[in-house]
Design an enzyme around this catalytic site. Structure first.
Site, PDB file in Angstrom:
ATOM      1  N   GLY A  79       0.818  -1.216   0.000  1.00  0.00           N
ATOM      2  CA  GLY A  79       0.000   0.000   0.000  1.00  0.00           C
ATOM      3  C   GLY A  79       0.844   1.256   0.000  1.00  0.00           C
ATOM      4  NE  ARG A 143      -2.016  -4.507  -0.936  1.00  0.00           N
ATOM      5  CZ  ARG A 143      -1.510  -4.012   0.183  1.00  0.00           C
ATOM      6  NH1 ARG A 143      -0.514  -4.617   0.790  1.00  0.00           N
ATOM      7  NH2 ARG A 143      -2.019  -2.907   0.707  1.00  0.00           N
ATOM      8  CG  ASP A 173       4.145  -6.829   8.540  1.00  0.00           C
ATOM      9  OD1 ASP A 173       3.619  -6.450   7.482  1.00  0.00           O
ATOM     10  OD2 ASP A 173       3.484  -7.310   9.473  1.00  0.00           O
ATOM     11  CG  ASP A 174       3.113  -9.874   5.184  1.00  0.00           C
ATOM     12  OD1 ASP A 174       3.581 -10.600   6.085  1.00  0.00           O
ATOM     13  OD2 ASP A 174       1.898  -9.638   5.066  1.00  0.00           O
ATOM     14  CE  LYS A 200       4.442  -0.011   2.549  1.00  0.00           C
ATOM     15  NZ  LYS A 200       3.520  -0.774   1.707  1.00  0.00           N
ATOM     16  CB  THR A 201       3.024   0.015   6.640  1.00  0.00           C
ATOM     17  OG1 THR A 201       1.603  -0.111   6.733  1.00  0.00           O
ATOM     18  CG2 THR A 201       3.613  -0.265   8.012  1.00  0.00           C
ATOM     19  CG  ASP A 203      -1.571  -0.506   8.164  1.00  0.00           C
ATOM     20  OD1 ASP A 203      -2.083   0.475   7.599  1.00  0.00           O
ATOM     21  OD2 ASP A 203      -1.828  -1.678   7.851  1.00  0.00           O
ATOM     22  CE  LYS A 240     -28.687  17.459  10.820  1.00  0.00           C
ATOM     23  NZ  LYS A 240     -29.650  18.010   9.902  1.00  0.00           N
ATOM     24  CE1 TYR A 241     -27.681  13.083  10.357  1.00  0.00           C
ATOM     25  CE2 TYR A 241     -26.306  15.022   9.969  1.00  0.00           C
ATOM     26  CZ  TYR A 241     -27.421  14.253   9.657  1.00  0.00           C
ATOM     27  OH  TYR A 241     -28.249  14.632   8.653  1.00  0.00           O
ATOM     28  CG  MET A 248      -6.690   1.820   5.640  1.00  0.00           C
ATOM     29  SD  MET A 248      -5.884   2.473   4.192  1.00  0.00           S
ATOM     30  CE  MET A 248      -6.902   1.728   2.939  1.00  0.00           C
ATOM     31  CE1 TYR A 412      -7.069   1.863  -0.643  1.00  0.00           C
ATOM     32  CE2 TYR A 412      -9.294   2.084   0.224  1.00  0.00           C
ATOM     33  CZ  TYR A 412      -8.241   1.277  -0.172  1.00  0.00           C
ATOM     34  OH  TYR A 412      -8.336  -0.080  -0.093  1.00  0.00           O
ATOM     35  NE  ARG A 415      -3.439   3.379   0.543  1.00  0.00           N
ATOM     36  CZ  ARG A 415      -3.539   2.162   0.037  1.00  0.00           C
ATOM     37  NH1 ARG A 415      -3.334   1.116   0.825  1.00  0.00           N
ATOM     38  NH2 ARG A 415      -3.840   1.968  -1.221  1.00  0.00           N
TER      39      ARG A 415
END
Ligand code: FBP
Length: 540
Positions: A79, A143, A173-174, A200-201, A203, A240-241, A248, A412, A415
């Site tokens: 990503g 990927r 990591d992967d 990198k990430t 996350d 009201k909401y 992510m 997205y 990123r």
């Protein structure tokens, strides 16, 4: 191509480098290392790259010198994350400084570009177009998983053809795990090709003692926090909401936690806590409904709830269901047949879910065999279930308010933002540092820049063996060596700070409005690292 005023001004920004990397660079090697767990298994799988020392660089008159140009191949993997272009420009400047005739090739569309021999040479004209910009569009990302020797051999072919002596894999990591497998294979086969990784990430889950943060986390969290702040203002104006904002972060809740620390929402679920407390989906829903009811009792029928993208995988009964589905779908592509293999308990959980969510759980896995949590609408699931629970509470006389939930998903949007000053400097330093690792002949290392809450001048540059970060985990139904994912630590300072304040944030008016990332201006506005990093470093 038309450029925005900011793009033009930002192109001239010169990222900061640590003092150690500014002049000539000398290498210092530390003691031998070992993996974080499963030492015997990792050692036997990585006989050539296990146990290597941690490396640091120092500025010195007798620094590293190279006698001939260096040719490097760069791969962007997975990503997008803000700052990838600065890693590449740092690599470019680093190898050019070592030798003016050095070359950088970019493999196109991720690791697949190496296998399919799709590449471009990155010239200074190209690099200059992308300095300090967001995105991975300079060469694209992908990927494709590098896991077969045939792929590694295709890599050797193209590296030999282009005279590439080192590959730099910029990934999570992967991808860095695969980079290390590649480094080991290339050593075993005596190819002479080095492999270096860069963390990198967005996350934020590729971190440890030597890798303080993965790049992109800082910018992405700042973008999301700006948006959350804007929604808070809207919520507090309209009153009201209830906004349920999914953030992510495939697995860990670092993004949610960091955004909570920056904006102080009424609710923020931390998946790791849900797992530790073994909370069921119903308990998570009940806890949210309780805050909604407490606020309603004070006349506040609005609020902000942050939901980590990976939550669904941390709820114990869902985790079992997803893990069974992962294994079944790895061997059976017919979803209906795969579902027949579920255990009785998981089949019951599956049937209890709203139809759309159940369907989303069976969608295609990513190339690493993971369920694609960004496609699961957890925010909508929770709005629906909280709404139902509130109706029950109303019937029981425990709730008198109005509940209108709105779902958002921020992922997205963050990123590919132009990297913050922190990410611009950190990424450039990671890349420049990777060039030094190559010049010193290292392989199987990850570029490491530490002491990152200090001014960039004082950052510590070096390398850490990737095998040091590894343990054995179950993937695709088999035990595999992988870099240990850094989940949110419940005994860590960021979570403890959040936990100490969340009850107040739930009921009182505590919203914070961070506003947009600032690239020019006073340092306290422009150069702050994440709260996560600041709290973690302060606690050391
Ligand atoms: P990386 O781990 O490769 O950096 O990607 C992380 C991520 O942004 C997750 O937060 C998200 O779940 C996933 O990518 C989305 O993947 P895709 O870009 O393939 O939709």
């Amino acid at each position: 191509m038309t450029k925005s005023a900011l793009q033009i001004a930002r192109a001239a920004y010169q990222p900061k480098l640590p003092k150690a990397l500014k002049g000539k660079v000398a290498i210092k090697e530390g003691a031998a290392t070992q993996s974080v767990a499963d030492q015997d298994a990792i050692k036997s799988l990585f006989p050539n790259t296990y146990g290597m020392p941690i490396i640091s660089f120092e500025s010195s008159d007798k620094g590293i010198e190279v006698s001939k140009p260096i040719s490097v191949g760069v791969i962007l993997s997975g990503g997008q994350a803000p700052g990838g272009h600065n890693v590449i420009s740092g690599i470019f400047d680093g190898v050019k400084k070592l030798h003016k005739d050095s070359k950088v090739y970019g493999f196109l569309g991720g690791p697949g570009g190496l296998v399919d021999h799709k590449y471009i040479e990155l010239t200074s004209e190209i690099i200059d177009e992308y300095r300090n910009t967001g995105g991975f569009d300079i060469i694209g990302s992908g990927r494709t998983k590098l896991e077969e020797t045939a792929q590694y051999d295709k890599g050797v072919e193209i590296c030999n053809k282009l005279g590439i002596q080192a590959l730099i894999v910029i990934g999570g990591d992967d991808s860095n795990t695969n980079a290390c497998v590649l480094a080991e294979y290339y050593l075993q086969k005596n190819t002479g090709i080095q492999v270096i990784g860069c963390p990198k990430t967005i996350d934020g889950d590729l971190k440890n003692d030597m890798i303080e943060t993965s790049f992109g986390f800082d910018t992405a969290c700042k973008v999301y926090s700006e948006l959350i702040g804007n929604i808070m203002r809207d919520a507090n104006s309209a009153k009201k909401y209830w906004h349920f904002i999914k953030l992510m972060g495939r697995s860990a809740s670092h993004i949610g936690l960091e955004c909570a620390l920056q904006t102080q929402p009424n609710i923020c679920i931390i998946s790791e806590e849900v797992e530790a407390k073994k909370q069921t989906l119903k308990e998570v829903v009940d806890s949210i409904a309780k805050v909604v009811a407490t606020r309603a009792a004070k006349g506040n029928n609005f609020g902000i709830a942050l939901i980590p993208e990976g939550l669904i995988e941390f709820i114990p009964e869902m985790k079992v269901l997803i893990s069974e589905l992962n294994d079944l779908l790895a061997h059976e592509s017919d979803v209906q047949k795969a579902l027949n293999g579920l255990s009785k308990a998981s089949a019951e959980v599956f049937c209890s879910l709203p139809e759309n969510i159940a369907k989303q759980l069976t969608l295609d896995r990513d190339p690493h065999g993971n369920v694609q949590v960004s496609l699961i609408e957890t925010e909508k699931l929770l709005i629906e279930m909280v709404g139902k629970r509130l109706k029950e509470m109303k019937a029981e006389g425990q709730y008198t308010g109005k509940f209108a939930g709105l779902g958002h998903f921020f992922g997205y949007e963050g990123r590919c933002a132009a990297p913050s000053n922190f990410d611009a400097d950190y990424c450039y330093s990671l890349g420049y540092n990777a060039a030094q690792l190559i010049a010193t002949g290292k392989t199987g290392y990850m570029s490491s820049i530490r002491n990152t809450t200090a001014p960039a001048e004082q950052w510590i540059a070096g390398g850490v063996p990737v095998t040091m970060m590894m343990n054995m985990e179950r993937r695709h139904g088999a035990m595999k060596p992988v870099i240990q994912k850094a989940l949110v630590r419940l005994d860590g300072a960021p979570f403890k700070t959040f936990a100490a304040n969340r009850d107040k944030w739930a009921t009182d008016y505590c919203y914070v409005y961070p506003g947009p990332i600032q690239y020019f201006g006073p340092t306290e506005v422009c150069d702050q690292p994440t709260k996560t990093l600041q709290l973690e470093q302060a606690a050391r």
